[in-house]
Write a protein that holds these residues in place. Sequence first.
Motif, PDB file in Angstrom:
ATOM      1  N   GLN A 187      -1.761 -12.106  13.054  1.00  0.00           N
ATOM      2  CA  GLN A 187      -2.224 -12.563  11.757  1.00  0.00           C
ATOM      3  C   GLN A 187      -3.097 -11.476  11.158  1.00  0.00           C
ATOM      4  OE1 GLN A 187      -1.572 -15.487  10.015  1.00  0.00           O
ATOM      5  NE2 GLN A 187      -2.713 -14.480   8.352  1.00  0.00           N
ATOM      6  N   MET A 188      -2.717 -11.004   9.978  1.00  0.00           N
ATOM      7  CA  MET A 188      -3.427  -9.895   9.339  1.00  0.00           C
ATOM      8  C   MET A 188      -4.018 -10.386   8.030  1.00  0.00           C
ATOM      9  SD  MET A 188      -0.720  -6.796  10.069  1.00  0.00           S
ATOM     10  CE  MET A 188       0.509  -7.448   8.955  1.00  0.00           C
ATOM     11  N   ASN A 189      -5.329 -10.388   7.959  1.00  0.00           N
ATOM     12  CA  ASN A 189      -6.054 -10.808   6.754  1.00  0.00           C
ATOM     13  C   ASN A 189      -6.809  -9.627   6.153  1.00  0.00           C
ATOM     14  OD1 ASN A 189      -5.212 -13.473   7.274  1.00  0.00           O
ATOM     15  ND2 ASN A 189      -7.039 -13.876   8.513  1.00  0.00           N
ATOM     16  N   SER A 190      -7.237  -9.803   4.916  1.00  0.00           N
ATOM     17  CA  SER A 190      -8.004  -8.759   4.222  1.00  0.00           C
ATOM     18  C   SER A 190      -7.328  -7.402   4.351  1.00  0.00           C
ATOM     19  CB  SER A 190      -9.431  -8.690   4.786  1.00  0.00           C
ATOM     20  OG  SER A 190     -10.082  -9.936   4.643  1.00  0.00           O
ATOM     21  N   LEU A 191      -6.050  -7.385   4.097  1.00  0.00           N
ATOM     22  CA  LEU A 191      -5.280  -6.151   4.270  1.00  0.00           C
ATOM     23  C   LEU A 191      -5.729  -5.075   3.289  1.00  0.00           C
ATOM     24  CD1 LEU A 191      -1.830  -7.761   4.969  1.00  0.00           C
ATOM     25  CD2 LEU A 191      -2.927  -6.050   6.421  1.00  0.00           C
ATOM     26  N   GLU A 192      -5.670  -3.846   3.763  1.00  0.00           N
ATOM     27  CA  GLU A 192      -6.080  -2.668   3.000  1.00  0.00           C
ATOM     28  C   GLU A 192      -4.897  -1.708   2.899  1.00  0.00           C
ATOM     29  OE1 GLU A 192      -9.114  -1.219   5.546  1.00  0.00           O
ATOM     30  OE2 GLU A 192     -10.497  -2.890   5.145  1.00  0.00           O
ATOM     31  N   PRO A 193      -4.897  -0.848   1.892  1.00  0.00           N
ATOM     32  CA  PRO A 193      -3.801   0.126   1.785  1.00  0.00           C
ATOM     33  C   PRO A 193      -3.635   0.973   3.045  1.00  0.00           C
ATOM     34  CG  PRO A 193      -4.992   0.023  -0.282  1.00  0.00           C
ATOM     35  CD  PRO A 193      -5.751  -0.850   0.678  1.00  0.00           C
ATOM     36  N   ASP A 194      -4.734   1.257   3.751  1.00  0.00           N
ATOM     37  CA  ASP A 194      -4.637   2.038   4.997  1.00  0.00           C
ATOM     38  C   ASP A 194      -3.905   1.288   6.113  1.00  0.00           C
ATOM     39  OD1 ASP A 194      -7.802   3.892   4.867  1.00  0.00           O
ATOM     40  OD2 ASP A 194      -5.837   4.238   3.941  1.00  0.00           O
ATOM     41  N   ASP A 195      -3.686   0.004   5.942  1.00  0.00           N
ATOM     42  CA  ASP A 195      -2.921  -0.755   6.933  1.00  0.00           C
ATOM     43  C   ASP A 195      -1.415  -0.575   6.758  1.00  0.00           C
ATOM     44  OD1 ASP A 195      -5.320  -3.369   6.494  1.00  0.00           O
ATOM     45  OD2 ASP A 195      -5.192  -1.967   8.175  1.00  0.00           O
ATOM     46  N   THR A 196      -1.010   0.130   5.736  1.00  0.00           N
ATOM     47  CA  THR A 196       0.414   0.381   5.500  1.00  0.00           C
ATOM     48  C   THR A 196       0.996   1.223   6.620  1.00  0.00           C
ATOM     49  OG1 THR A 196       0.187   0.243   3.097  1.00  0.00           O
ATOM     50  CG2 THR A 196       2.066   1.481   3.954  1.00  0.00           C
ATOM     51  N   ASP A 197       1.962   0.661   7.336  1.00  0.00           N
ATOM     52  CA  ASP A 197       2.564   1.317   8.494  1.00  0.00           C
ATOM     53  C   ASP A 197       3.802   0.534   8.904  1.00  0.00           C
ATOM     54  OD1 ASP A 197      -0.525   2.258  10.079  1.00  0.00           O
ATOM     55  OD2 ASP A 197       1.035   3.587   9.298  1.00  0.00           O
ATOM     56  N   VAL A 198       4.551   1.090   9.843  1.00  0.00           N
ATOM     57  CA  VAL A 198       5.540   0.308  10.573  1.00  0.00           C
ATOM     58  C   VAL A 198       4.832  -0.275  11.802  1.00  0.00           C
ATOM     59  CG1 VAL A 198       7.705   0.337  11.833  1.00  0.00           C
ATOM     60  CG2 VAL A 198       7.429   1.756   9.797  1.00  0.00           C
ATOM     61  N   TYR A 199       4.963  -1.567  11.980  1.00  0.00           N
ATOM     62  CA  TYR A 199       4.291  -2.264  13.069  1.00  0.00           C
ATOM     63  C   TYR A 199       5.305  -2.579  14.166  1.00  0.00           C
ATOM     64  CZ  TYR A 199      -0.009  -2.705  10.458  1.00  0.00           C
ATOM     65  OH  TYR A 199      -1.171  -2.422   9.795  1.00  0.00           O
TER      66      TYR A 199
END
Length: 121
Positions: A82-94
């Motif tokens: 669960q990913m909350n308060s997402l930021e542009p730096d979280d942009t990735d392949v998971y």
Amino acid sequence: QVQLVESGGGLVQAGGSLRLSCAASGRTFSDYIMGWFRQAPGKEREFVAAIAWSGGSPAYADSVKGRFTISRDNAKNTLYLQMNSLEPDDTDVYYCAAVRRGSNWYADGYWGQGTQVTVSS
């Protein structure tokens, strides 16, 4: 044969939330650690979070503490992020991963195919 299949990625605005799922199959995972990693183009794959399939306290990268929560549903053989308060730096392949306790993620782990998460500003 172990299979890990991720789903739930997508495009979200900064401040938004997403929940990733990883369906695990092919063996029993009672002695495994399950984890999430992420990777941007040209960068190394980095640890995000992990939890033992049998239970116990999860571990998180400092960059996601307080925003991401890892959990598993043993009955469904599914791992979540669960990913909350997402930021542009979280942009990735998971990527979802599984490794036997005491083994090395990169040398001995099983990996899913990855799911793209894009956070717009």
